[in-house]
Design a protein around this motif. Structure first.
Motif, PDB file in Angstrom:
ATOM      1  N   LEU A  22      76.784  36.311  28.048  1.00 16.21           N
ATOM      2  CA  LEU A  22      77.648  36.356  26.874  1.00 16.21           C
ATOM      3  C   LEU A  22      78.073  34.955  26.443  1.00 16.21           C
ATOM      4  O   LEU A  22      78.130  34.645  25.252  1.00 16.21           O
ATOM      5  N   LEU A  23      78.365  34.112  27.424  1.00 11.62           N
ATOM      6  CA  LEU A  23      78.774  32.744  27.107  1.00 11.62           C
ATOM      7  C   LEU A  23      77.658  32.003  26.380  1.00 11.62           C
ATOM      8  O   LEU A  23      77.887  31.377  25.332  1.00 11.62           O
ATOM      9  N   LEU A  24      76.447  32.069  26.910  1.00 10.97           N
ATOM     10  CA  LEU A  24      75.331  31.349  26.305  1.00 10.97           C
ATOM     11  C   LEU A  24      74.905  31.957  24.972  1.00 10.97           C
ATOM     12  O   LEU A  24      74.438  31.248  24.086  1.00 10.97           O
ATOM     13  N   HIS A  25      75.081  33.252  24.822  1.00 15.95           N
ATOM     14  CA  HIS A  25      74.664  33.910  23.585  1.00 15.95           C
ATOM     15  C   HIS A  25      75.684  33.720  22.465  1.00 15.95           C
ATOM     16  O   HIS A  25      75.307  33.516  21.300  1.00 15.95           O
ATOM     17  N   THR A  26      76.977  33.777  22.809  1.00 17.75           N
ATOM     18  CA  THR A  26      78.003  33.765  21.755  1.00 17.75           C
ATOM     19  C   THR A  26      78.695  32.425  21.577  1.00 17.75           C
ATOM     20  O   THR A  26      79.268  32.172  20.517  1.00 17.75           O
ATOM     21  N   ALA A  27      78.675  31.575  22.598  1.00 23.14           N
ATOM     22  CA  ALA A  27      79.454  30.325  22.524  1.00 23.14           C
ATOM     23  C   ALA A  27      78.680  29.186  23.173  1.00 23.14           C
ATOM     24  O   ALA A  27      79.203  28.464  24.029  1.00 23.14           O
ATOM     25  N   LEU A 405      87.461  34.069  30.205  1.00 20.03           N
ATOM     26  CA  LEU A 405      86.994  34.951  29.137  1.00 20.03           C
ATOM     27  C   LEU A 405      87.325  34.404  27.754  1.00 20.03           C
ATOM     28  O   LEU A 405      86.775  34.871  26.756  1.00 20.03           O
ATOM     29  N   THR A 406      88.226  33.413  27.694  1.00 15.95           N
ATOM     30  CA  THR A 406      88.611  32.861  26.390  1.00 15.95           C
ATOM     31  C   THR A 406      87.444  32.200  25.675  1.00 15.95           C
ATOM     32  O   THR A 406      87.459  32.056  24.450  1.00 15.95           O
ATOM     33  N   TYR A 407      86.409  31.805  26.421  1.00 17.58           N
ATOM     34  CA  TYR A 407      85.289  31.087  25.800  1.00 17.58           C
ATOM     35  C   TYR A 407      84.288  32.022  25.117  1.00 17.58           C
ATOM     36  O   TYR A 407      83.457  31.561  24.344  1.00 17.58           O
ATOM     37  N   LEU A 408      84.369  33.298  25.405  1.00 12.50           N
ATOM     38  CA  LEU A 408      83.436  34.237  24.804  1.00 12.50           C
ATOM     39  C   LEU A 408      83.833  34.512  23.356  1.00 12.50           C
ATOM     40  O   LEU A 408      84.998  34.751  23.055  1.00 12.50           O
ATOM     41  N   ASP A 409      82.869  34.466  22.468  1.00  8.89           N
ATOM     42  CA  ASP A 409      83.106  34.782  21.060  1.00  8.89           C
ATOM     43  C   ASP A 409      82.631  36.212  20.819  1.00  8.89           C
ATOM     44  O   ASP A 409      81.479  36.450  20.462  1.00  8.89           O
ATOM     45  N   LEU A 410      83.534  37.146  21.021  1.00 10.32           N
ATOM     46  CA  LEU A 410      83.150  38.547  20.894  1.00 10.32           C
ATOM     47  C   LEU A 410      83.068  38.994  19.449  1.00 10.32           C
ATOM     48  O   LEU A 410      82.764  40.159  19.177  1.00 10.32           O
ATOM     49  N   ASN A 414      78.300  33.123  15.910  1.00  8.08           N
ATOM     50  CA  ASN A 414      77.254  32.098  16.063  1.00  8.08           C
ATOM     51  C   ASN A 414      76.427  32.409  17.305  1.00  8.08           C
ATOM     52  O   ASN A 414      76.529  31.733  18.332  1.00  8.08           O
ATOM     53  N   THR A 415      75.611  33.415  17.211  1.00  4.11           N
ATOM     54  CA  THR A 415      74.861  33.865  18.379  1.00  4.11           C
ATOM     55  C   THR A 415      73.471  33.231  18.429  1.00  4.11           C
ATOM     56  O   THR A 415      72.901  32.851  17.410  1.00  4.11           O
TER      57      THR A 415
END
Length: 689
Positions: A22-27, A405-410, A414-415
Motif C-alpha cells: 500500500l505504501l509503495l502503491h499509494t505514497a 499508517l499515516t503515510y498511506l494515501d487511501l 497518486n497510485t
C-alpha cells in the motif's frame, strides 16, 4: 510446514506485505531517496547487463552492501523491468526474510507469544525510520538488518542446541557473521558482542579451539569484502580510519547527543489522525526504556556469569539461558560508546525522508523490538500488576507503530508512481569517474590533480546511446562542481566561478553540448544554497559568450543530477518560469529550452497527474518562449531512453511552430546521439506515434 508457519507468523507476513504494498502503491514519493538509491544500487544491474563498462569497485565507498543490492536487483530487472518500484523490491523482500528469521529466533529462544509480538511489531515498522527503510534500496543500513537477524539465529542455535561446540554450526555462524560484515561495516558492533558472549560461554580454551572453525567461515563470508577492498586499495579501511579522526564535539557531548538529545527524534514519527507526532515519539521512547530497563537485570546477571565462564569450560544450558539477553541489552550502550568515539553525524532532514538522517539507529530499533517482545511475554505470563504491565507495554508499542499508517494515501490519488520512475541514473553515475579515489587523474592525489578527461571520455564512449549522452551530462555536472570548489575566491568577489574554456575542449565535439548542459545543472545546484534570484545568478555566471554557454543556461533549469520526484515538479518548473520574466531575451530563450528538458522528463515517464500539471503550467509560459521550450522537449525525449519517441502528450503543448520545432529538435539529437543507427531509431519512433 506447520512448525515453521505459525498463525502469528502468517499474520505478520501478511501485515508486512500489505503495508509495504500500500505504501509503495499509494505514497511512493514518501520513500523515494532518489539521490542515493538510483545510483549506485539501481544502476549496477544495468551495468551488469552490458550497457557499458565501469570497474565494479569504482562504485564502492564503504558499504559493500550496495553491490549486494545491485546484484539482487539484476535478475529482478530482467524479470519485471528496470523501474524504481522493482529496485525497492530488494529491501522489501529482504525484510520479509528477516521477519521470518526474527520469528524463528524469538520463538526458539523465548516463546511463541514473544515471537508473535516481535514479528507483528517488525511488520508494522515498528517506527517510521525502520518502516521507510524497509523499502529504501540504500544498500546497507536496512539490508544489513535481515543478516543481523540471521546471525543471531545461527549463534543462538549453535549454543542452545549444540553447546557452542558443533563444528558445522560454528562454521555456518562464522559465514553469517562475515557476510553481515560485508553488507555493513558497522555490523562489527553486534558481532563483537556475540563473540564476547561466545567467549564467556565456552571459556578461554574452548573459544580459542573454536577459532579454527569459526574464522574460516567468517573469512568465506567476508570474501566479497576482501575482494572489493583489494581492488579499491583498502577504501573501506580508509573510510573507517577517517571516522576516528579527532575534531568536533568531545566524547561526552556525542554520547549525550546519541543517547539523550536525538533518541526521541530518531524514530521520525509524523502526525496521525490529529494526534501530534510527539505523542508517538514519547510513547515509543517510554516502552523502549521500560523494556530495556526491565531486561537489564537479567542481562547483567548473564554478563557476570559470562565473565566467570572465561576461566572454565561449560556446556551448561542454564548458562546460555542466563546469557540470552546480553547481546540484545548491551547493543545500545555499545553503539553509544562507538558513536562517541567517532565523527559520524545525525541530521534533522526535511519531510518526507527524515529517516535518512537517523539511519544509524536501525539496529537499535531491531534489538529494542526484541526486548519489547521478550519483556511483554514475560509479564503477560505472570499474574496481577505484572500482567497488566505486559498488556500496557504491548498496547503502547502497537499504538506507536500505528502512526506508520499515516503515510498511506487511501484516497488513491497518486497510485502506481513507482512503475513510472526509472530505477537507474546514468547522469549521477558519472560522479564515480571523477572521484580521485578511482585513479582517473593527472597529477597527485591527494595534492594537485586534474581529472584525466581523455580517459574519462574513453570510458563514456564505451557506452551505447543514450547512456553515453546521459553520462556526458553527468560529467558536465562534475566539472561544474569542480570549478565551483576551485574558484571559490572568484565567487567571493562577486565574479563567475565558471569558465567552460577550462574543460570543454578536452571532450569530443559531439559531446560538448551535453557536457555544457550538465555544467548548467551544477550552476543551478550551487544556486539552491544561495540567496540571489535565479535570474540574477544565471546572469552573473554567464557574462561572456563562452563556448556552449547557451547549453549551460539551458542546464540551469534543472537543480540536480538526479530526477525530481512527482511532488517537486511544480516548484522546480515554477522557479524557472519566474526567472524567464527577469532574464534578458537571449538568456530567457535558453532557459526556456532548459524548462523543455524538464518537461521532457515529465512527458517521457508519463504520470497522468504530472503531465496534467505540466499542461497547466505551460499555459503560463509566454508565447515567445514556447518554441524554445518545445525545442528542449524534443532534445530531452531523444536521449530519455533506449527507444526514444515523442508521446502524444508532447504534441498537446501548443506553440507557434510547436510541431515542427519538436520534430526537428528530436531528430537532430537522435542523429547526433545514435549516428549510423539514427534512421532505424527514427523509423521506430515514428511507428510508435
Amino acid at each position: 510446514m506447520s512448525r515453521l508457519l505459525s498463525p502469528g507468523l502468517a499474520i505478520a507476513l501478511v501485515a508486512y506485505v500489505l503495508l509495504r504494498a500500500l505504501l509503495l502503491h499509494t505514497a511512493f514519493d514518501e520513500t523515494a531517496l532518489v539521490h542515493y538509491e538510483l545510483y549506485p544500487m539501481g544502476t549496477i544491474p544495468k551495468l551488469l547487463s552490458g550497457t557499458g563498462e565501469i570497474p565494479l569497485h569504482f562504485h564502492y565507498d564503504n558499504a559493500a552492501g550496495q553491490f549486494f543490492t545491485g546484484f539482487v536487483a539484476w535478475p529482478l530487472y530482467a524479470l519485471f523491468g528496470d523501474s524504481y518500484l522493482v529496485l525497492k523490491l530488494v529491501p522489501a523482500l529482504l525484510g520479509l526474510a528477516g521477519l521470518f528469521f526474527l520469528h524463528l529466533f524469538l520463538r526458539e529462544n523465548f516463546s511463541e507469544r514473544a515471537a508473535t509480538i516481535g514479528s507483528l511489531l517488525f511488520a508494522l515498522g515498528p517506527v517510521p525510520t525502520m518502516m521507510k527503510y524497509s523499502v529504501l534500496a540504500a544498500g546497507n543500513h536496512f539490508e544489513h538488518i535481515p543478516f543481523a537477524i540471521l546471525t543471531l539465529w545461527c549463534f543462538y542455535r549453535l549454543h542452545r542446541e549444540h553447546g557452542g561446540s558443533d563444528r558445522r554450526w560454528l562454521f555456518i555462524t562464522g559465514i553469517a557473521m562475515g557476510f553481515q560484515l560485508f553488507i555493513l561495516l558497522g555490523a562489527a558492533i553486534p558481532i563483537l558482542l556475540l563473540c564476547l558472549t561466545h567467549l564467556g560461554l565456552r571459556g578461554m580454551r574452548g573459544a580459542v579451539k573454536d577459532l579454527g572453525v569459526l574464522v574460516p567461515g567468517a573469512v568465506i563470508g567476508m570474501l566479497p569484502l576482501f575482494a572489493v577492498n583489494w581492488a579499491s586499495r583498502g577504501r573501506g579501511g580508509g573510510f573507517l580510519g577517517a571516522k576516528f579522526e579527532e575534531g568536533g564535539p568531545g566524547f561526552l557531548d556525542r554520547v549525550r547527543e546519541f543517547a539523550v538529545e536525538r533518541i526521541d527524534r530518531a524514530a521520525t514519527f509524523d502526525d496521525f489522525l490529529g494526534m501530534p507526532a510527539s505523542v508517538a515519539a514519547s510513547l515509543f521512547l517510554a516502552v523502549s526504556a521500560v523494556a530495556w530497563f526491565a531486561s537489564a537485570p537479567q542481562a547483567m546477571g548473564g554478563a557476570r556469569s559470562l565473565f566467570a565462564g572465561l576461566f572454565r569450560r561449560t556446556d551448561d544450558a542454564s548458562d546460555f539461558t542466563r546469557a540470552r539477553l546480553v547481546p540484545l541489552v548491551l547493543y545500545f550502550p555499545a553503539v553509544v560508546v562507538v558513536y562517541g568515539m567517532t565523527n559520524f553525524e545525525l541530521h534533522d532532514l526535511a519531510p518526507p525522508l527524515q529517516a535518512e538522517g537517523y539511519r544509524y539507529y536501525l539496529p537499535h530499533f531491531l534489538f529494542i523490538t526484541c526486548l519489547i517482545a521478550v519483556a511483554a511475554d514475560r509479564w503477560l505470563g505472570a499474574e496481577g500488576l505484572r500482567r497488566l504491565a505486559g498488556r500496557v507495554l504491548v498496547c503502547g508499542s502497537f499504538c506507536a507503530a500505528s502512526f506508520n499508517l499515516t503515510y498511506l494515501d487511501l484516497g488513491f490519488e497518486n497510485t502506481g508512481l513507482g512503475t513510472r520512475y526509472a530505477g537507474y541514473n546514468y547522469v549521477q553515475t558519472a560522479r564515480t569517474l571523477f572521484s580521485p579515489l578511482n585513479g582517473l587523474v593527472i597529477g597527485e592525489w591527494p595534492g594537485k590533480w586534474e581529472p584525466d578527461r581523455a580517459e574519462i571520455a574513453g570510458v563514456i564512449e564505451g557506452f551505447e546511446p543514450p547512456w553515453r549522452q546521459q553520462l556526458y551530462i553527468g560529467a558536465g555536472f562534475c566539472e561544474g562542481l569542480l570549478q565551483h570548489k576551485r574558484n571559490a575566491d572568484r565567487l567571493a568577489k562577486g565574479e563567475p566561478f565558471l569558465d567552460t574554456r577550462d574543460f570543454l575542449p578536452a571532450y569530443p565535439d559531439a559531446a560538448r553540448g551535453f557536457v555544457a548542459r550538465g555544467t548548467g545543472v551544477a550552476v543551478r545546484w550551487v544556486h539552491t544554497r544561495r540567496g540571489e534570484s535565479l535570474a540574477d545568478w544565471i546572469t552573473m555566471q554567464t557574462p561572456r559568450p563562452d563556448p556552449f554557454i547557451a547549453d549551460v543556461i539551458a542546464g540551469a533549469a534543472i537543480p540536480q543530477d538526479f530526477p525530481h520526484v512527482r511532488s517537486e515538479f511544480r516548484t522546480i518548473f515554477g522557479a524557472g518560469r519566474t526567472a524567464l520574466e527577469d532574464l534578458d531575451p537571449q538568456r530567457a530563450e535558453q532557459l526556456a529550452r532548459g524548462l523543455g528538458h524538464l518537461a521532457g522528463v515529465v512527458l517521457e515517464r508519463g504520470m497522468s497527474g504530472e503531465v496534467a500539471e505540466l499542461e497547466d503550467l505551460f499555459q503560463g509560459i509566454r508565447m515567445e518562449h514556447r518554441n524554445a521550450l518545445l525545442r528542449g522537449v524534443g532534445e530531452q525525449l531523444a536521449i530519455a531512453g533506449e527507444a526514444p519517441r515523442i508521446p502524444s502528450s508532447a504534441r498537446r503543448l501548443k506553440a507557434p511552430e510547436g510541431e515542427r520545432v519538436l520534430a526537428e529538435s528530436f531528430e537532430k539529437i537522435v542523429r547526433r546521439a545514435w549516428g549510423d543507427e539514427a534512421d532505424r531509431v527514427l523509423v521506430e519512433a515514428d511507428r510508435d506515434r
